[in-house]
Design an enzyme around this catalytic site. Structure first.
Site, PDB file in Angstrom:
ATOM      1  N   LYS A   1       0.865  -1.180   0.000  1.00 12.30           N
ATOM      2  CA  LYS A   1       0.000   0.000   0.000  1.00 12.30           C
ATOM      3  C   LYS A   1       0.902   1.231   0.000  1.00 12.30           C
ATOM      4  CE  LYS A   1      -3.989   2.039   2.328  1.00 12.30           C
ATOM      5  NZ  LYS A   1      -4.886   1.954   3.510  1.00 12.30           N
TER       6      LYS A   1
ATOM      7  N   ARG B   1     -11.315   8.976   1.310  1.00 15.85           N
ATOM      8  CA  ARG B   1     -11.289   9.619   2.622  1.00 15.85           C
ATOM      9  C   ARG B   1     -12.539  10.469   2.845  1.00 15.85           C
ATOM     10  NH1 ARG B   1      -4.746  10.656   2.316  1.00 15.85           N
ATOM     11  NH2 ARG B   1      -4.196   8.486   2.805  1.00 15.85           N
TER      12      ARG B   1
ATOM     13  N   LYS C   1       0.772   9.918   5.791  1.00 17.20           N
ATOM     14  CA  LYS C   1       0.929   8.523   6.222  1.00 17.20           C
ATOM     15  C   LYS C   1       2.247   7.916   5.723  1.00 17.20           C
ATOM     16  CE  LYS C   1      -4.064   7.882   6.573  1.00 17.20           C
ATOM     17  NZ  LYS C   1      -5.198   6.935   6.510  1.00 17.20           N
TER      18      LYS C   1
ATOM     19  N   GLU D   1       8.174  -6.164   1.355  1.00 20.49           N
ATOM     20  CA  GLU D   1       6.953  -6.138   2.175  1.00 20.49           C
ATOM     21  C   GLU D   1       6.083  -7.363   1.876  1.00 20.49           C
ATOM     22  OE1 GLU D   1       5.670  -4.382   4.562  1.00 20.49           O
ATOM     23  OE2 GLU D   1       6.700  -2.446   4.622  1.00 20.49           O
TER      24      GLU D   1
ATOM     25  N   LYS E   1      -2.076  -1.607  -3.867  1.00 19.89           N
ATOM     26  CA  LYS E   1      -2.972  -0.455  -3.775  1.00 19.89           C
ATOM     27  C   LYS E   1      -2.146   0.825  -3.783  1.00 19.89           C
ATOM     28  CE  LYS E   1      -6.588   1.487  -0.801  1.00 19.89           C
ATOM     29  NZ  LYS E   1      -7.333   1.383   0.459  1.00 19.89           N
TER      30      LYS E   1
ATOM     31  N   SER F   1     -10.290   4.927  -5.227  1.00 17.07           N
ATOM     32  CA  SER F   1     -11.290   5.957  -5.484  1.00 17.07           C
ATOM     33  C   SER F   1     -10.819   6.999  -6.491  1.00 17.07           C
ATOM     34  CB  SER F   1     -11.658   6.641  -4.169  1.00 17.07           C
ATOM     35  OG  SER F   1     -10.502   7.195  -3.539  1.00 17.07           O
TER      36      SER F   1
ATOM     37  N   TYR G   1     -14.938  -0.075  -7.689  1.00 20.04           N
ATOM     38  CA  TYR G   1     -16.263   0.505  -7.510  1.00 20.04           C
ATOM     39  C   TYR G   1     -17.107   0.346  -8.774  1.00 20.04           C
ATOM     40  CZ  TYR G   1     -13.757   2.494  -3.571  1.00 20.04           C
ATOM     41  OH  TYR G   1     -13.013   2.630  -2.436  1.00 20.04           O
TER      42      TYR G   1
END
Length: 343
Positions: A213, A223, A236, A252, A267, A293, A332
């Protein structure tokens, strides 16, 4: 004006001489032959539909930044799950928008067995037991600061967050979640979740690791959807991966596999097709992408303005994930695509 007319060189080779009679357009000449040699296909079995859940009854709130996407009360989420099952969509991924009064520094409401996400899981499983439910054990929808972990003195503390994420995963599994997909990117979370699930009798609940991510600019509309856009303090980057790094992403993923991940996720999706390909080639694990999104909203906005053919761009973007090596896609667009494919 003098017009220059090129002269074909004496003894020039024919196209068959140049290509050795290998004309690659032969199999593109007709629809039937293009279909016959198509290397990748998009089917309804590739789709996971992310939905947003809120408190209330008969609530269907439009999300301004995500045209065609809504926050749904549990009763309407159940109806949408029934529609998804009829379309053949294999699974839903659920995300809550939690009342601000229930959010705190530690995201403690995630540990409430009766929070909105757990009640949604139970309701959907009761009504549509055949559909898969994927839940996220990250804390960001539950914290007052919008971060994915517990914030102490300006620092996201890793180990305390992992303990809480693992406890939340057990509660979500008890509610009926089939797959836990923790998106917090804390070190050691996959192993801790696996141990906690197994210790509580949930050996059959799988883990989809948000293994890679990235600290991306493409999350903005999400968000807004979960109500963290105005809460987030800072960024972040201390726990999401730098978007300049691909070797780190592989490390990772390797770590999460060693800790017990059953599936990998990348992502965002389209800006990271190279990462998808690397992970699939390196590990041969079930690999997924989240068409986030921002990706969705860009296609929707450009289509609405007539700048692109939105429907064709949607299908092309999803097929790109398959070509890169994805086994499935969180998108989506899922119900829209499933309806098209069924038709």
């Amino acid at each position: 004006m003098n017009r220059f007319t090129p002269t074909k060189p004496a003894g020039a080779r024919s196209v068959d001489d140049v290509t050795g009679s290998r004309r690659l357009r032969r199999m593109r000449k007709a629809d039937w032959s293009r279909r016959l040699v198509q290397e990748n296909r998009l089917t309804v079995d590739d789709l996971i539909w992310p939905i947003f859940v809120v408190e209330g009854k008969n609530v269907r709130e439009p999300i301004a930044a995500m045209p065609g996407v809504f926050r749904l009360s549990i009763d309407l989420a159940v109806r949408e799950a029934e529609r998804a099952a009829k379309l053949g969509i294999p699974a839903l991924a659920t995300f809550p928008n939690v009342d601000l009064a229930l959010r705190d520094q530690t995201g403690s409401h995630i540990l409430d067995p009766d929070n909105v996400i757990n009640r949604a899981t139970r309701a959907i499983k009761d009504a549509v037991p055949e559909i898969g439910i994927i839940t996220d054990a990250a804390l960001d929808p539950f914290t007052s600061h919008g971060h994915d972990g517990i914030l102490r003195d300006g620092i996201i503390v890793n180990d305390e967050t992992v303990d809480q994420v693992a406890a939340a995963a057990v509660i979500q599994a008890a509610a009926g979640a089939d797959i836990i997909a923790p998106s917090d990117m804390m070190d050691g979370r996959i192993g801790a979740i696996r141990d906690a699930l197994d210790a509580n009798g949930f050996q059959d609940v799988a883990i989809m690791s948000y293994a890679t991510k990235f600290a991306s600019a493409f999350y903005g509309p999400y968000r807004e959807a979960v109500g963290t856009a105005g809460l987030l303090k800072g960024d972040k980057k201390t726990y999401y991966i730098d978007h300049a790094n691909s070797d780190e992403a592989v490390r990772e993923a390797e770590q999460d596999i060693a800790e017990g991940a059953d599936m990998l996720m990348v992502k965002p999706g389209l800006p990271y097709l190279d990462i998808i390909r690397r992970l699939k080639d390196e590990f041969q694990m079930p690999t997924f992408a989240y068409q986030v999104s921002g990706e969705y909203s860009m296609i929707k906005a450009a289509g609405a303005n007539g700048w692109i053919d939105g429907e064709k761009a949607m299908l092309e973007s999803l097929l790109a994930f398959k070509r890169a090596g994805c086994d499935g896609i969180l998108t989506y667009f899922a119900p829209e695509v499933a309806t098209m494919l069924k038709g």
